[in-house]
Design a protein around this motif. Structure first.
Motif, PDB file in Angstrom:
ATOM      1  N   ALA A   1       0.953  -1.135   0.041  1.00 11.30           N
ATOM      2  CA  ALA A   1      -0.047  -0.186   0.136  1.00 11.30           C
ATOM      3  C   ALA A   1       0.867   1.246   0.009  1.00 11.30           C
ATOM      4  CB  ALA A   1      -0.798   0.079   1.157  1.00 11.30           C
ATOM      5  N   ALA A   2       0.387   2.376  -0.852  1.00  7.48           N
ATOM      6  CA  ALA A   2       1.240   3.434  -0.919  1.00  7.48           C
ATOM      7  C   ALA A   2       0.216   4.600  -1.374  1.00  7.48           C
ATOM      8  CB  ALA A   2       2.252   3.284  -2.016  1.00  7.48           C
ATOM      9  N   VAL A   3       0.607   5.723  -1.289  1.00  9.10           N
ATOM     10  CA  VAL A   3      -0.042   7.019  -1.882  1.00  9.10           C
ATOM     11  C   VAL A   3       0.969   7.688  -2.410  1.00  9.10           C
ATOM     12  CG1 VAL A   3      -1.974   6.823  -0.077  1.00  9.10           C
ATOM     13  CG2 VAL A   3       0.388   8.206   0.280  1.00  9.10           C
ATOM     14  N   TRP A   4       0.330   8.576  -3.614  1.00  9.08           N
ATOM     15  CA  TRP A   4       1.293   9.442  -4.464  1.00  9.08           C
ATOM     16  C   TRP A   4       0.907  10.685  -4.114  1.00  9.08           C
ATOM     17  CZ3 TRP A   4       2.998   8.002  -9.997  1.00  9.08           C
ATOM     18  CH2 TRP A   4       3.409   6.841 -10.022  1.00  9.08           C
ATOM     19  N   PRO A   5       1.555  11.496  -3.250  1.00 11.72           N
ATOM     20  CA  PRO A   5       1.133  13.020  -3.027  1.00 11.72           C
ATOM     21  C   PRO A   5       1.232  13.758  -4.257  1.00 11.72           C
ATOM     22  CG  PRO A   5       3.027  12.235  -1.712  1.00 11.72           C
ATOM     23  CD  PRO A   5       2.907  11.261  -2.613  1.00 11.72           C
ATOM     24  N   GLU A   6       0.309  14.791  -4.424  1.00  9.77           N
ATOM     25  CA  GLU A   6       0.424  15.667  -5.793  1.00  9.77           C
ATOM     26  C   GLU A   6       1.688  16.159  -6.036  1.00  9.77           C
ATOM     27  OE1 GLU A   6      -2.364  16.089  -7.913  1.00  9.77           O
ATOM     28  OE2 GLU A   6      -3.622  14.978  -6.705  1.00  9.77           O
ATOM     29  N   GLU A   7       2.029  16.320  -7.419  1.00 14.09           N
ATOM     30  CA  GLU A   7       3.245  16.540  -7.760  1.00 14.09           C
ATOM     31  C   GLU A   7       3.431  17.963  -7.422  1.00 14.09           C
ATOM     32  OE1 GLU A   7       7.100  16.094  -9.726  1.00 14.09           O
ATOM     33  OE2 GLU A   7       5.388  14.642  -9.224  1.00 14.09           O
ATOM     34  N   ALA A   8       4.731  18.270  -6.611  1.00 15.76           N
ATOM     35  CA  ALA A   8       4.994  19.892  -6.221  1.00 15.76           C
ATOM     36  C   ALA A   8       6.189  19.910  -5.902  1.00 15.76           C
ATOM     37  CB  ALA A   8       4.099  20.108  -5.055  1.00 15.76           C
ATOM     38  N   SER A   9       6.866  20.767  -5.698  1.00 13.11           N
ATOM     39  CA  SER A   9       8.280  21.365  -5.301  1.00 13.11           C
ATOM     40  C   SER A   9       8.192  21.007  -3.820  1.00 13.11           C
ATOM     41  CB  SER A   9       8.717  22.405  -5.396  1.00 13.11           C
ATOM     42  OG  SER A   9       8.453  23.677  -4.667  1.00 13.11           O
TER      43      SER A   9
ATOM     44  N   ARG B   1      -3.028   7.625 -13.817  1.00 14.69           N
ATOM     45  CA  ARG B   1      -3.515   8.743 -13.497  1.00 14.69           C
ATOM     46  C   ARG B   1      -2.353   9.986 -13.708  1.00 14.69           C
ATOM     47  NH1 ARG B   1      -5.034   9.184  -7.200  1.00 14.69           N
ATOM     48  NH2 ARG B   1      -2.832   9.163  -6.863  1.00 14.69           N
ATOM     49  N   GLU B   2      -1.203   9.586 -13.245  1.00 16.43           N
ATOM     50  CA  GLU B   2      -0.038  10.547 -13.528  1.00 16.43           C
ATOM     51  C   GLU B   2       0.023  10.841 -15.049  1.00 16.43           C
ATOM     52  OE1 GLU B   2       3.706  13.039 -12.445  1.00 16.43           O
ATOM     53  OE2 GLU B   2       1.759  12.313 -11.395  1.00 16.43           O
ATOM     54  N   ALA B   3      -0.108   9.849 -15.848  1.00 15.32           N
ATOM     55  CA  ALA B   3       0.041   9.962 -17.219  1.00 15.32           C
ATOM     56  C   ALA B   3      -1.232  10.647 -17.715  1.00 15.32           C
ATOM     57  CB  ALA B   3       0.077   8.559 -18.080  1.00 15.32           C
ATOM     58  N   GLY B   4      -2.147  10.698 -17.338  1.00 10.93           N
ATOM     59  CA  GLY B   4      -3.470  11.505 -17.514  1.00 10.93           C
ATOM     60  C   GLY B   4      -3.475  12.785 -17.419  1.00 10.93           C
TER      61      GLY B   4
ATOM     62  N   THR C   1      -3.628   9.833 -22.587  1.00 12.51           N
ATOM     63  CA  THR C   1      -2.837   9.124 -21.612  1.00 12.51           C
ATOM     64  C   THR C   1      -2.081   8.132 -22.006  1.00 12.51           C
ATOM     65  OG1 THR C   1      -4.498   9.441 -19.944  1.00 12.51           O
ATOM     66  CG2 THR C   1      -3.100   7.420 -19.563  1.00 12.51           C
ATOM     67  N   GLU C   2      -2.788   7.261 -23.066  1.00 10.06           N
ATOM     68  CA  GLU C   2      -2.053   6.087 -23.895  1.00 10.06           C
ATOM     69  C   GLU C   2      -0.623   6.848 -24.498  1.00 10.06           C
ATOM     70  OE1 GLU C   2      -2.440   2.980 -23.642  1.00 10.06           O
ATOM     71  OE2 GLU C   2      -4.017   3.318 -22.284  1.00 10.06           O
ATOM     72  N   ASP C   3      -0.662   7.755 -25.024  1.00  9.22           N
ATOM     73  CA  ASP C   3       0.424   8.421 -25.789  1.00  9.22           C
ATOM     74  C   ASP C   3       1.593   8.758 -24.482  1.00  9.22           C
ATOM     75  OD1 ASP C   3      -0.556   8.550 -28.189  1.00  9.22           O
ATOM     76  OD2 ASP C   3      -1.609  10.713 -27.755  1.00  9.22           O
ATOM     77  N   VAL C   4       1.263   9.419 -23.627  1.00 13.39           N
ATOM     78  CA  VAL C   4       2.268   9.413 -22.576  1.00 13.39           C
ATOM     79  C   VAL C   4       2.810   8.000 -22.081  1.00 13.39           C
ATOM     80  CG1 VAL C   4       2.677  10.378 -20.175  1.00 13.39           C
ATOM     81  CG2 VAL C   4       1.154  11.503 -21.991  1.00 13.39           C
ATOM     82  N   LEU C   5       2.129   7.042 -21.899  1.00 11.92           N
ATOM     83  CA  LEU C   5       2.331   5.865 -21.441  1.00 11.92           C
ATOM     84  C   LEU C   5       3.272   5.127 -22.266  1.00 11.92           C
ATOM     85  CD1 LEU C   5      -0.901   4.208 -19.732  1.00 11.92           C
ATOM     86  CD2 LEU C   5       1.070   5.222 -18.587  1.00 11.92           C
ATOM     87  N   GLU C   6       3.330   5.285 -23.729  1.00 15.95           N
ATOM     88  CA  GLU C   6       4.060   4.782 -24.780  1.00 15.95           C
ATOM     89  C   GLU C   6       5.390   5.385 -24.763  1.00 15.95           C
ATOM     90  OE1 GLU C   6       1.905   4.874 -28.588  1.00 15.95           O
ATOM     91  OE2 GLU C   6       0.284   3.573 -27.769  1.00 15.95           O
ATOM     92  N   GLU C   7       5.321   6.623 -24.542  1.00 14.91           N
ATOM     93  CA  GLU C   7       6.643   7.474 -24.618  1.00 14.91           C
ATOM     94  C   GLU C   7       7.341   7.068 -23.304  1.00 14.91           C
ATOM     95  OE1 GLU C   7       7.554  11.859 -22.804  1.00 14.91           O
ATOM     96  OE2 GLU C   7       5.946  11.592 -24.263  1.00 14.91           O
ATOM     97  N   TRP C   8       6.677   6.685 -21.918  1.00 16.17           N
ATOM     98  CA  TRP C   8       7.402   6.322 -20.941  1.00 16.17           C
ATOM     99  C   TRP C   8       8.114   4.907 -21.317  1.00 16.17           C
ATOM    100  CZ3 TRP C   8       3.397   8.025 -16.671  1.00 16.17           C
ATOM    101  CH2 TRP C   8       3.465   9.227 -16.410  1.00 16.17           C
TER     102      TRP C   8
END
Length: 268
Positions: free
Chosen positions: A97-105, A203-206, A217-224
């Motif tokens: 189990a884990a959470v991803w905080p919102e991307e921020a500095s 969710r991050e890709a979206g 989203t699929e474009d970003v996933l393919e890039e990664w």
């Protein structure tokens, strides 16, 4: 590819936290298919019930669900107690189990995001391990505990600062606690993931796709995927294979290891 691995976990009981989707569900699925008794978990009772019912059809073991919020120690107490009540003992714990905080500095991120990341991603892994290890010691069990960490815990720069910091702490927890538990015949290890197809990753890709004109989203996933040395994203089954190895008799001399399941992403 040479060699084929199969696993028999009949008679073994496992708790997999955060296991109704993504990597956690992949791990729980693999254990169920190998005939283990499995406790699946998330915060949402309906997700837990649905997942347990579906996985219960896979192997000869039983699968039960326990809804629990791992940011709360009293909920972790209940999760472990109900797992022991269900199966009599716990021989395997997978702290996923884990959470991803919102991307921020890290300067701008609210302290609440720090607390959330540390409570779920680090404190919960420690506390669940502490409870299960005590149970194993009292029962004389030679158990296995696997923590799920991330390549972000190794990197010194880049985004996801709070998440990465929490995973750095998980790495340290694994090394320190593994050394202590080895004296009790309990093996603690970790699997370290990179870009693995999951709800959080999508969710991050979206979010990124929404900021890019004409991208999905699929474009970003393919890039990664293209950026990985193996040319694809990780799959939950890839991580599950590593967990099954670490918990098996093929890894009885493996202690305090962070097994990197990253398609070569750890080399970048």
């Amino acid at each position: 590819m040479v060699g084929r691995a199969t696993y028999d976990y009949s008679g073994e009981s496992a708790v997999v936290t955060g296991s109704t989707s993504g990597i956690g569900r992949g791990i729980a699925t693999a254990l169920a298919e190998a005939d283990a008794d499995v406790v699946v978990n998330s915060r949402t009772a309906s997700d837990v019930d649905e997942t347990a019912a579906e996985l219960d059809e896979l192997g000869d073991g039983s699968v039960v669900g326990v809804a629990a919020d791992l940011s709360r120690t009293d909920e972790i107490d209940r999760l472990i107690d109900e797992a022991i009540d269900a199966f009599g003992e716990i021989g395997i714990l997978v702290n996923n189990a884990a959470v991803w905080p919102e991307e921020a500095s890290m300067v701008d991120a609210p302290l609440e995001d720090w607390d959330a990341a540390m409570h779920v991603n680090v404190r919960a892994q420690y506390y669940a391990s502490k409870l299960v290890a005590r149970h194993m010691i009292e029962r004389g069990l030679e158990g296995s505990i696997v923590n799920v960490t991330s390549q972000t815990g190794d990197r010194r720069t880049g985004g996801r600062g709070l998440y990465g910091t929490s995973k750095t702490a998980v790495n340290g927890l694994t090394w320190r606690m593994a050394h202590e538990l080895a004296n009790e015949d309990i093996r603690m290890n970790a699997v370290s993931t990179d870009a693995t197809d999951s709800r959080q990753l999508r969710r991050e890709a979206g979010r990124i796709a929404a900021d890019r004109s004409g991208q999905t989203t699929e474009d970003v996933l393919e890039e990664w995927a293209a950026e990985r040395p193996l040319g694809r994203l990780g799959r939950p089954a890839d991580v599950a294979d590593a967990v099954l190895f670490l918990c098996s008799d093929a890894a009885t001399y493996v202690v305090g290891t962070i097994l990197r399941v990253s398609g070569g992403g750890n080399l970048q």
